[in-house]
Scaffold this active site. Structure first.
Site, PDB file in Angstrom:
ATOM      1  N   HIS A   1     -27.691  31.058  -3.367  1.00 19.10           N
ATOM      2  CA  HIS A   1     -26.862  30.576  -4.482  1.00 19.10           C
ATOM      3  C   HIS A   1     -25.475  31.237  -4.432  1.00 19.10           C
ATOM      4  CE1 HIS A   1     -25.728  29.175  -8.388  1.00 19.10           C
ATOM      5  NE2 HIS A   1     -26.961  28.909  -8.792  1.00 19.10           N
TER       6      HIS A   1
ATOM      7  N   GLU B   1     -24.018  26.149  -1.866  1.00 20.01           N
ATOM      8  CA  GLU B   1     -25.317  26.790  -1.785  1.00 20.01           C
ATOM      9  C   GLU B   1     -26.211  26.119  -0.736  1.00 20.01           C
ATOM     10  OE1 GLU B   1     -26.970  26.723  -5.768  1.00 20.01           O
ATOM     11  OE2 GLU B   1     -24.965  26.518  -6.604  1.00 20.01           O
TER      12      GLU B   1
END
EC number: 5.1.3.15
Length: 321
Positions: free
Chosen positions: A188, A295
């Site tokens: 992330h 991500e």
């Protein structure tokens, strides 16, 4: 009333040390963070809670990741910013028989990982340092809510490699159980930008994506390049093997190029003003102007890992030279 001691403040990475002869690795006084630094000034700082990369500094001293000013770095919850590790579920999956009870983004980012060691390359042509971290179903640092909700035996190895021009994060998921399990993996990554209004994202033209802001509708990216003008939450499935970069371009200049290994999806996320205002750990409130999440992950479906088998994936973020 019991007063809990305040956690040690997150300090800036030390200034570059021009006289160092080789890469160095140091720990914070409370052994909660590990910092690796190259003699040319590049540095990365990793919080053992979540094995979360908190900071990445280039050789000119510039921070390349966005970290919320209100991020929890005391191990009390997941970190807002940097590079949190998502495993074994992306978002929530209430209908999945194995992962249905897991909290959002799983438990890897809320467990304390073990530092396994370092390795370095000291050649002038390939100056780098690699940090290895581990988490398993038997680890003391495993989030205590994990086992009752996802009762599988597993082992994770997460590596963070810093070089002069790039940062690579890679993960190996091994199934130590006697039955198969399904999992999802994602890195992330919060990239720091100067002004989101000046940012374009290339490498996604023609890719199919799930638009989570628009009722999870499946669409095809027709914008070339992609710009961020409001809340954005999209799960892309670019064509190819991931070796063609997804790049962040600001004011006409490429600032980041992201390549992937065995991670078939790329999530693009920016909360924009209204959603950012509703996040207690998002600060400053206008911080969405200075970040974009690119991500890499394997989240479009499920990775079925058989007993004794492993799943591996990696991302490399390269800076322009």
């Amino acid at each position: 009333m019991v007063h809990k001691p305040k956690p040690a403040p997150l300090t800036a990475l030390a200034a570059p040390r021009n006289q160092a002869a080789q890469p160095s690795v140091t720990f914070s006084a409370d052994n909660a963070r590990v910092t690796a630094e190259l003699p040319t000034g590049e540095a990365v700082e990793v919080l053992l809670h979540g094995a979360t990369v908190l900071r990445w500094r280039d050789g000119a001293g510039r921070e390349r990741l966005w970290l919320s000013e209100a991020a929890a770095v005391d191990g009390s919850r997941a970190v807002r910013g940097g590079v949190p590790v998502v495993f074994p579920v992306f978002g929530t999956a209430p209908d999945h028989p194995q992962a249905g009870r897991l909290p959002q983004h799983g438990f890897a980012r809320t467990s304390r990982w073990e530092f396994l060691g370092k390795s370095t390359s000291e050649s002038a042509a390939d100056l780098s340092v690699k940090l290895d971290f581990g988490l398993s179903s038997a680890a003391e640092g495993l989030d205590p809510t994990a086992a009752p909700l996802w009762p599988f035996r597993f082992n994770l190895i997460y590596s963070v490699t810093l070089s002069r021009e790039s940062l690579t994060t890679s993960i190996v998921v091994t199934n130590d159980d006697d039955k198969a399990f399904d999992c999802q993996v994602l890195m992330h990554t919060y990239l720091r930008v100067g002004d989101i209004a000046a940012v374009e994202i290339t490498g996604l033209d023609g890719a199919s994506y799930v638009d989570k802001v628009d009722g999870a509708k499946t669409k095809t990216e027709s914008s070339a390049p992609l710009t961020i003008t409001g809340e954005t939450d999209r799960v892309y499935t670019p064509a190819g093997d991931g070796s063609s970069p997804v790049s962040v371009v600001e004011n006409g200049k490429t600032t980041f190029s992201v390549t992937r290994e065995n991670l078939g999806n790329v999530v693009v996320w920016n909360p924009w003003a209204e959603k950012a205002a509703g996040m207690a750990d998002f600060a400053p409130r206008d911080g969405f102007k200075n970040m974009v999440c690119i991500e890499p992950g394997a989240v479009g479906g499920w990775q079925s890992v058989e007993p004794g088998d492993a799943f591996e994936g990696a991302q490399t973020i390269t800076l322009p030279q």
